[in-house]
Design an enzyme around this catalytic site. Structure first.
Site, PDB file in Angstrom:
ATOM      1  N   ARG A   1      62.669  25.259   3.682  1.00  0.00           N
ATOM      2  CA  ARG A   1      62.201  25.611   5.023  1.00  0.00           C
ATOM      3  C   ARG A   1      61.791  24.335   5.750  1.00  0.00           C
ATOM      4  O   ARG A   1      61.133  23.471   5.186  1.00  0.00           O
ATOM      5  CB  ARG A   1      60.996  26.546   4.936  1.00  0.00           C
ATOM      6  CG  ARG A   1      60.448  26.844   6.303  1.00  0.00           C
ATOM      7  CD  ARG A   1      59.164  27.630   6.273  1.00  0.00           C
ATOM      8  NE  ARG A   1      58.594  27.647   7.602  1.00  0.00           N
ATOM      9  CZ  ARG A   1      57.304  27.513   7.861  1.00  0.00           C
ATOM     10  NH1 ARG A   1      56.450  27.371   6.872  1.00  0.00           N
ATOM     11  NH2 ARG A   1      56.873  27.519   9.089  1.00  0.00           N
TER      12      ARG A   1
ATOM     13  N   ASN B   1      59.053  25.964   0.309  1.00  0.00           N
ATOM     14  CA  ASN B   1      58.392  26.105   1.605  1.00  0.00           C
ATOM     15  C   ASN B   1      57.072  25.340   1.522  1.00  0.00           C
ATOM     16  O   ASN B   1      56.127  25.780   0.879  1.00  0.00           O
ATOM     17  CB  ASN B   1      58.149  27.605   1.833  1.00  0.00           C
ATOM     18  CG  ASN B   1      57.495  27.890   3.162  1.00  0.00           C
ATOM     19  OD1 ASN B   1      57.030  26.969   3.855  1.00  0.00           O
ATOM     20  ND2 ASN B   1      57.433  29.143   3.526  1.00  0.00           N
TER      21      ASN B   1
ATOM     22  N   GLU C   1      60.370  35.525   5.207  1.00  0.00           N
ATOM     23  CA  GLU C   1      61.033  34.247   5.500  1.00  0.00           C
ATOM     24  C   GLU C   1      61.919  33.781   4.346  1.00  0.00           C
ATOM     25  O   GLU C   1      63.022  33.285   4.567  1.00  0.00           O
ATOM     26  CB  GLU C   1      59.978  33.177   5.796  1.00  0.00           C
ATOM     27  CG  GLU C   1      59.290  33.367   7.141  1.00  0.00           C
ATOM     28  CD  GLU C   1      57.782  33.400   7.021  1.00  0.00           C
ATOM     29  OE1 GLU C   1      57.288  34.090   6.093  1.00  0.00           O
ATOM     30  OE2 GLU C   1      57.109  32.747   7.831  1.00  0.00           O
TER      31      GLU C   1
ATOM     32  N   HIS D   1      58.017  29.271  13.530  1.00  0.00           N
ATOM     33  CA  HIS D   1      57.969  30.594  12.877  1.00  0.00           C
ATOM     34  C   HIS D   1      59.285  31.366  13.045  1.00  0.00           C
ATOM     35  O   HIS D   1      59.311  32.602  12.970  1.00  0.00           O
ATOM     36  CB  HIS D   1      56.813  31.460  13.440  1.00  0.00           C
ATOM     37  CG  HIS D   1      55.454  30.964  13.057  1.00  0.00           C
ATOM     38  ND1 HIS D   1      54.371  31.011  13.904  1.00  0.00           N
ATOM     39  CD2 HIS D   1      55.001  30.398  11.917  1.00  0.00           C
ATOM     40  CE1 HIS D   1      53.309  30.507  13.310  1.00  0.00           C
ATOM     41  NE2 HIS D   1      53.667  30.106  12.100  1.00  0.00           N
TER      42      HIS D   1
ATOM     43  N   ARG E   1      44.244  24.694  15.317  1.00  0.00           N
ATOM     44  CA  ARG E   1      44.956  24.041  16.430  1.00  0.00           C
ATOM     45  C   ARG E   1      44.504  24.648  17.760  1.00  0.00           C
ATOM     46  O   ARG E   1      44.229  25.836  17.838  1.00  0.00           O
ATOM     47  CB  ARG E   1      46.465  24.253  16.306  1.00  0.00           C
ATOM     48  CG  ARG E   1      47.017  23.728  15.012  1.00  0.00           C
ATOM     49  CD  ARG E   1      48.521  23.972  14.932  1.00  0.00           C
ATOM     50  NE  ARG E   1      48.926  24.025  13.545  1.00  0.00           N
ATOM     51  CZ  ARG E   1      49.856  24.847  13.072  1.00  0.00           C
ATOM     52  NH1 ARG E   1      50.497  25.676  13.867  1.00  0.00           N
ATOM     53  NH2 ARG E   1      50.148  24.828  11.791  1.00  0.00           N
TER      54      ARG E   1
ATOM     55  N   GLY F   1      49.274  34.001  11.635  1.00  0.00           N
ATOM     56  CA  GLY F   1      48.844  33.500  10.332  1.00  0.00           C
ATOM     57  C   GLY F   1      47.853  32.389  10.577  1.00  0.00           C
ATOM     58  O   GLY F   1      47.229  32.333  11.644  1.00  0.00           O
TER      59      GLY F   1
HETATM   60  P1  AMP Z   1      49.053  33.219   6.579  1.00  0.00           P
HETATM   61  O1  AMP Z   1      49.056  31.832   7.148  1.00  0.00           O
HETATM   62  O2  AMP Z   1      50.146  34.097   7.117  1.00  0.00           O
HETATM   63  O3  AMP Z   1      48.964  33.253   5.086  1.00  0.00           O
HETATM   64  O4  AMP Z   1      47.684  33.910   7.102  1.00  0.00           O
HETATM   65  C1  AMP Z   1      46.437  33.384   6.793  1.00  0.00           C
HETATM   66  C2  AMP Z   1      45.387  34.066   7.675  1.00  0.00           C
HETATM   67  O5  AMP Z   1      45.393  35.487   7.423  1.00  0.00           O
HETATM   68  C3  AMP Z   1      43.954  33.585   7.386  1.00  0.00           C
HETATM   69  O6  AMP Z   1      43.253  33.406   8.590  1.00  0.00           O
HETATM   70  C4  AMP Z   1      43.375  34.752   6.595  1.00  0.00           C
HETATM   71  O7  AMP Z   1      41.965  34.853   6.691  1.00  0.00           O
HETATM   72  C5  AMP Z   1      44.052  35.927   7.282  1.00  0.00           C
HETATM   73  N1  AMP Z   1      43.942  37.128   6.457  1.00  0.00           N
HETATM   74  C6  AMP Z   1      44.532  37.370   5.279  1.00  0.00           C
HETATM   75  N2  AMP Z   1      44.105  38.565   4.788  1.00  0.00           N
HETATM   76  C7  AMP Z   1      43.209  39.064   5.690  1.00  0.00           C
HETATM   77  C8  AMP Z   1      42.406  40.259   5.772  1.00  0.00           C
HETATM   78  N3  AMP Z   1      42.444  41.192   4.819  1.00  0.00           N
HETATM   79  N4  AMP Z   1      41.619  40.415   6.856  1.00  0.00           N
HETATM   80  C9  AMP Z   1      41.568  39.476   7.827  1.00  0.00           C
HETATM   81  N5  AMP Z   1      42.290  38.349   7.805  1.00  0.00           N
HETATM   82  C10 AMP Z   1      43.112  38.142   6.757  1.00  0.00           C
END
Ligand code: AMP
Length: 402
Positions: free
Chosen positions: A91, A9, A388, A179, A239, A208
């Site tokens: 992916r 991925n 995923e 997604h 974005r 995310g």
């Molecule tokens: P992902 O792309 O799914 O890995 O998500 C990344 C995003 O999740 C980033 O903006 C991180 O800052 C946020 N994130 C991860 N852990 C936390 C947390 N404990 N509190 C707030 N945001 C988080």
């Protein structure tokens, strides 16, 4: 007989991977890892850990390019104690209008998908590079493509078709969404959990670094916020999300006046809307929600505004998709922000009580998978982590059986 499946991925500067052992219908994760910081002048990160969380590899090598990054992964996985994969699942965000089914990868299929790089410009070049290298570095091992757009393949015509003239639609310009593997995993989780009580009207928000939201009726996607590319829809880390097309034209004219040629201007515009906007653009600080929350704690007004815009647009989409579905039974939050940031969930749902979305603030503060709506809330609100990689393994096994 056990069948190790390698899942790859890739992002624009990282390759995440995991190996699952599959035997007698049971699937268990053996290990996961990542190469991060590809192309950076600083040192990168390369780690592998077992299913028990114990680090098996933990290095900080220089990773100047993708070639080096993927060689690290392939080199490590080719040696004991790691099992040689029996199949590899890749992916892929979007394969273009002609590649809409998950399937075995051939050189011809790669060429076909490569024609539509512009439909996921941050993801497709890396994914295609890795598909080609995986075929060389793991000779004889079958490779399969698993598309994020697969979940959205049956969108109704009114959401699929974009309001542009037919000749452009005929070039493949339409809503593909993204997604999809995450959405599939939430639907499959709910189906497994209780097929009788599967929510007929479901909204899933995948929040995310890239953020999107989908309206799902009876397990099938009926609308999704990302469009032709992952740049549309909700505000993401860097974005814009949906934006008046007039803004793009205004920027493009300005860029074209100072850059040589249309392609250079378009490339620069893409950088602006994909890499410099969103939470990063508004805050002027970072694309990372956790860091923004820390900055808000220190009184940073630009960070506050960025997060307010993010939650406002999210709330607007929840309202719109509730209308699309004619009411709502369940709202699910997933993705790094959706799973971990209680404040974003609370702020996005604030004021939606009359629409039946009533959070229990104590439950919302709990960590991990949880129901966070209040007892008696007409809409059940849940937090469910996405799976995923497991979806990819499922697709690979099905395709191998066929
Ligand atoms: P992902 O792309 O799914 O890995 O998500 C990344 C995003 O999740 C980033 O903006 C991180 O800052 C946020 N994130 C991860 N852990 C936390 C947390 N404990 N509190 C707030 N945001 C988080």
């Amino acid at each position: 007989m056990t069948l190790p499946v390698l899942v790859l991925n890739s992002g624009s500067s990282s390759i995440k991977f995991s190996v699952y052992e599959t035997a007698n219908g049971e699937v268990a994760k053996l290990l996961e890892g990542a190469v991060d910081g590809i192309g950076s002048s600083a040192l990168g990160k390369f780690w592998i850990q077992g299913a028990d969380g114990v680090k098996l590899v933990d290095e900080t090598p220089a990773i100047p390019d993708l070639e080096t990054g993927f060689a690290l992964v392939a080199g490590a996985l080719a040696q004991p104690p790691f099992p040689q994969p029996a199949a590899i699942g890749h992916r892929m965000v979007c394969g273009g209008p002609t590649v809409t089914e998950n399937q075995r990868i051939t050189p011809e299929l790669i060429e076909e998908m490569e024609r539509y790089t512009a439909f996921a410009p941050l993801h497709t070049p890396t994914a295609i590079f890795i598909m080609r290298r995986a075929a060389e570095l793991f000779p004889g091992v079958p490779n399969f493509v698993c598309l994020d757009s697969y979940f959205h393949r049956n969108l109704p015509e009114v959401t699929r078709q974009l309001p542009i003239p037919e000749p452009y639609a005929a070039m493949g310009v339409r809503r593909f969404g993204a997604h999809g593997l995450s959405y599939e995993s939430i639907v499959s989780h709910l189906q497994r959990e209780n097929p009788e009580r599967f929510p007929s009207r479901l909204i899933v928000a995948h929040l995310g670094n890239g953020a999107s939201i989908s309206a799902i009726r009876g397990g099938r996607g009926v609308d999704t916020s990302m469009g032709l590319t992952p740049t549309g829809g909700l505000i993401s880390g860097s974005r814009t999300g949906d934006i008046d097309p007039g803004v793009l034209l205004f920027l493009l004219r300005g860029l074209a006046a100072r850059l040589p040629g249309t392609v250079a201007a378009a490339d620069e515009l893409e950088k602006i809307v994909s890499k410099q906007s969103g939470l990063l653009g508004v805050s002027g600080l970072t694309n990372d929600m956790r860091s923004l929350r820390a900055a808000i704690g220190e009184g940073n007004a630009a960070a506050r505004l960025a997060v307010d815009e993010f939650c406002y647009v999210l709330r607007k989409f929840i309202g719109a998709y509730t209308a699309v579905l004619g009411g709502l039974d369940m709202l699910v939050f997933t993705g790094g922000i959706g799973e971990n940031d209680a404040a974003t969930r609370a702020e996005a749902c604030a004021g939606l009580e009359d629409m039946g979305i009533i959070l229990d603030l104590a439950r919302n503060a709990s960590r991990g998978e949880a129901t966070i709506s209040a007892d008696g809330s007409p809409v059940t609100v849940r937090v469910i982590p996405p799976a995923e990689d497991l979806m990819i393994v499922g697709h690979v096994l099905r395709l191998m059986r066929n």
